[in-house]
Motif scaffolding. Structure first.
Motif, PDB file in Angstrom:
ATOM      1  N   PRO A 148      43.152  16.519  51.591  1.00  0.00           N
ATOM      2  CA  PRO A 148      43.281  16.719  50.142  1.00  0.00           C
ATOM      3  C   PRO A 148      43.251  18.188  49.719  1.00  0.00           C
ATOM      4  N   ALA A 149      42.423  19.001  50.348  1.00  0.00           N
ATOM      5  CA  ALA A 149      42.318  20.407  49.941  1.00  0.00           C
ATOM      6  C   ALA A 149      42.771  21.305  51.083  1.00  0.00           C
ATOM      7  N   LEU A 196      38.585  25.211  45.259  1.00  0.00           N
ATOM      8  CA  LEU A 196      38.173  25.816  43.984  1.00  0.00           C
ATOM      9  C   LEU A 196      37.933  27.326  44.114  1.00  0.00           C
ATOM     10  N   ALA A 197      37.300  27.755  45.218  1.00  0.00           N
ATOM     11  CA  ALA A 197      36.997  29.185  45.356  1.00  0.00           C
ATOM     12  C   ALA A 197      38.290  30.006  45.427  1.00  0.00           C
ATOM     13  N   LEU A 198      39.310  29.440  46.009  1.00  0.00           N
ATOM     14  CA  LEU A 198      40.610  30.125  46.024  1.00  0.00           C
ATOM     15  C   LEU A 198      41.201  30.141  44.614  1.00  0.00           C
ATOM     16  N   ARG A 199      41.057  29.008  43.905  1.00  0.00           N
ATOM     17  CA  ARG A 199      41.645  28.927  42.562  1.00  0.00           C
ATOM     18  C   ARG A 199      40.910  29.803  41.546  1.00  0.00           C
ATOM     19  N   HIS A 200      39.674  30.214  41.859  1.00  0.00           N
ATOM     20  CA  HIS A 200      39.008  31.154  40.969  1.00  0.00           C
ATOM     21  C   HIS A 200      39.689  32.516  40.988  1.00  0.00           C
ATOM     22  N   ARG A 201      40.438  32.834  42.055  1.00  0.00           N
ATOM     23  CA  ARG A 201      41.123  34.136  42.101  1.00  0.00           C
ATOM     24  C   ARG A 201      42.635  34.003  41.987  1.00  0.00           C
ATOM     25  N   GLN A 240      35.811  20.310  48.087  1.00  0.00           N
ATOM     26  CA  GLN A 240      36.800  19.946  49.114  1.00  0.00           C
ATOM     27  C   GLN A 240      37.332  21.149  49.899  1.00  0.00           C
ATOM     28  N   LEU A 291      28.793  25.852  41.415  1.00  0.00           N
ATOM     29  CA  LEU A 291      29.227  24.668  40.670  1.00  0.00           C
ATOM     30  C   LEU A 291      28.149  24.174  39.720  1.00  0.00           C
ATOM     31  N   GLU A 294      27.893  26.295  36.734  1.00  0.00           N
ATOM     32  CA  GLU A 294      29.029  26.177  35.834  1.00  0.00           C
ATOM     33  C   GLU A 294      29.047  24.815  35.141  1.00  0.00           C
ATOM     34  N   ARG A 295      28.720  23.770  35.880  1.00  0.00           N
ATOM     35  CA  ARG A 295      28.785  22.419  35.327  1.00  0.00           C
ATOM     36  C   ARG A 295      27.485  21.693  35.618  1.00  0.00           C
ATOM     37  N   ARG A 338      31.108  32.880  39.776  1.00  0.00           N
ATOM     38  CA  ARG A 338      32.158  31.960  40.230  1.00  0.00           C
ATOM     39  C   ARG A 338      32.389  32.105  41.728  1.00  0.00           C
ATOM     40  N   SER A 339      32.598  30.991  42.393  1.00  0.00           N
ATOM     41  CA  SER A 339      32.824  31.033  43.836  1.00  0.00           C
ATOM     42  C   SER A 339      34.156  31.712  44.134  1.00  0.00           C
ATOM     43  N   VAL A 340      34.164  32.595  45.120  1.00  0.00           N
ATOM     44  CA  VAL A 340      35.421  33.178  45.597  1.00  0.00           C
ATOM     45  C   VAL A 340      35.369  33.240  47.117  1.00  0.00           C
ATOM     46  N   THR A 387      32.473  31.859  51.398  1.00  0.00           N
ATOM     47  CA  THR A 387      32.313  31.779  49.943  1.00  0.00           C
ATOM     48  C   THR A 387      31.108  32.571  49.439  1.00  0.00           C
ATOM     49  N   ASP A 410      35.054  19.238  43.952  1.00  0.00           N
ATOM     50  CA  ASP A 410      35.158  20.698  43.890  1.00  0.00           C
ATOM     51  C   ASP A 410      34.668  21.367  45.171  1.00  0.00           C
ATOM     52  N   ARG A 419      39.989  23.880  34.101  1.00  0.00           N
ATOM     53  CA  ARG A 419      38.802  23.678  33.272  1.00  0.00           C
ATOM     54  C   ARG A 419      39.156  23.552  31.792  1.00  0.00           C
TER      55      ARG A 419
END
Ligand code: FES
Ligand code: FES
Lengths: 155, 282
Positions: free
Chosen positions: B183-184, B101-106, A131, A114, A117-118, A56-58, A50, A129, B80
């Motif tokens: 879960p993820a 989440l990091a996957l869902r950002h892309r 997970q 995170l 962002e929040r 933003r995390s990718v 990551t 988030d 979001r």
């Protein structure tokens, strides 16, 4: 094509040769020498790779460098100079939130993203988030303590 | 180098590049979280990759009755969106079930649908919501129901030279329930989506993990009537769902286990919609 590219990583410019099909993970590690970012699975399943792109995390293993070359990139090497990143590092040190440390760059980078962002996220929201980040040593309890401590300190 | 990358600035240029390419020569890249592992594993070997990153297909517009989502909206932007969470909790849950989440950002909504993965968590909820897709091509845009768009696993009715442009999702009460080991970053053994259509006063039920591709469960839908089905009706609906599902066992779950899950999750999902206080649309 392998054209030169200009990248902006951890607040400084880099220029490098860049093949079209190269992953951000490989550019960071093998061209820029930033080996803090780890490869765990290369399939999007572990979160060890990551980094932050434009805050933003990718997953850098599933991102072509060319796709993000115009954006600001932050890796674990840049966290100390980042105010939020610093508090995250301190919390992990405080709670000894690591065993072998392989998953740690992914966790601290994701958590930094995170919190930016929040800023007012609850401990539960932060944990949810995170997970996507796995720890193969299963040192989750100390990681959890670091995350919860951070969330409480900020609210 | 395995491929070269092109990133056209407009939809017209993208379509022209698609039409000019030979079969299998070109792959379309949105978020890349499904395509790049496929390339790594040798399941596909395009010589050129067409990146959509410069196209502005990222709108997220609400009307009183529906949500319009540009094909390139990242999944994280959906989760979001406070209004989405409030008005379509089932869609919110399903989005959050994808990767981490990091996957869902892309990863993008359009990419998820075009890839038509048998294990997509988004397809069942969008089938239950009766989403429609807008397809962009040289002739302009045409719209069709998602159910028609999805043909079989990994196959859609995109014509040569067409790109998924947008998804229109009716804003209806809905719920999503899944079962998996972690879960993820995991694949659901079974997923159930239900939605209530206030205009017709009837229900849609869709399942994933019981057939090669997610699908509606018409018998189960027919067992429910009106906004507040009784517990007995819900039990009947769950029984039909478990009964009418095709047999399917794989390394993720046995067939009897899947049927048990189906019965339990259908009932829970319907009750979740029935028992939730109605939200105003503002
Ligand atoms: S190395 Fe990228 S998710 Fe595991
Ligand atoms: S500390 Fe070893 S993988 Fe997490």
């Amino acid at each position: 094509m392998t054209d030169p590219a200009a990248l902006w990583v951890n607040g400084r410019p880099y220029s490098t040769e860049l093949p079209d099909d190269e992953r951000l993970l490989d550019t960071l590690r093998w061209r820029l020498g930033l080996k803090g970012t780890k490869e765990g699975c290369r399939t999007g399943d572990c979160g060890a790779c990551t980094v932050l792109v434009d805050g933003r995390s990718v997953l850098s293993c599933l991102t072509l460098t060319r796709e993000v070359s115009e954006e600001a990139i932050l890796t674990v090497e840049g966290l100390e100079a980042d105010p939020v990143g610093r508090t995250v590092l301190e919390a992990f040190v405080q709670e000894a939130g690591l065993q072998c440390g392989y998953c740690t760059p992914g966790f601290v980078v994701a958590l930094t993203g995170l919190l930016k962002e929040r800023p007012n996220a609850s401990p539960e929201e932060l944990l949810e988030d995170l997970q996507g980040n796995l720890c193969r040593c299963t040192g989750y309890l100390s990681i959890r303590r670091a995350v919860v401590g951070l969330a409480k300190a900020r609210t | 180098m395995t491929f070269t990358l092109l990133a056209p600035a407009t939809g017209e240029e993208a379509v022209a590049a698609l039409l000019a390419a030979g079969p299998g020569e070109l792959a379309v890249l949105a978020g890349g979280t499904d395509l790049l592992p496929d390339i790594d594993e040798g399941r596909t070997a395009p010589r050129r990759v067409l990146s959509l990153r410069r196209l502005p297909w990222r709108e997220l517009n609400w009307t009183s009755t529906e949500l319009e989502v540009g094909a390139l909206v990242p999944l994280a932007s959906l989760e979001r969106n406070a209004e989405l969470r409030r008005r379509m909790p089932g869609l919110f849950e399903a989005v959050g079930a994808v990767g981490g989440l990091a996957l869902r950002h892309r990863a993008t909504l359009g990419g998820n649908l075009v890839r038509a993965s048998p294990v997509s968590d988004l397809i069942p909820i969008l089938l239950a919501l009766e989403a429609r897709v807008g397809l962009y091509g040289a002739q302009g845009e045409r719209e069709l129901p998602l159910e028609e768009f999805l043909q079989s696993p990994r196959r859609t009715s995109l014509a040569p030279g067409e790109l998924l442009r947008r998804v229109r999702i009716p804003a209806r009460p809905c719920a999503f329930r899944w079962q998996r080991v972690r879960p993820a970053n995991d694949i659901s053994q079974l997923a159930v989506a239900v939605a209530y259509d206030p205009l017709g006063g009837d229900w849609r039920v869709a399942t994933a993990g019981v057939a090669p591709l997610a699908r509606r469960a018409p018998g189960a839908e027919a067992a429910l009537h009106g906004v507040a089905p009784s517990d007995a009706e819900i039990r009947a609906c769950a029984d039909v769902a478990a009964h009418e599902a095709p047999v399917r066992a794989d390394r993720r779950a046995t067939d009897p286990y899947r049927r048990l899950l189906l019965r339990a999750l259908v009932a829970r999902a319907v009750r979740a919609v029935r028992d939730r206080p109605l939200e105003s649309s503002s």
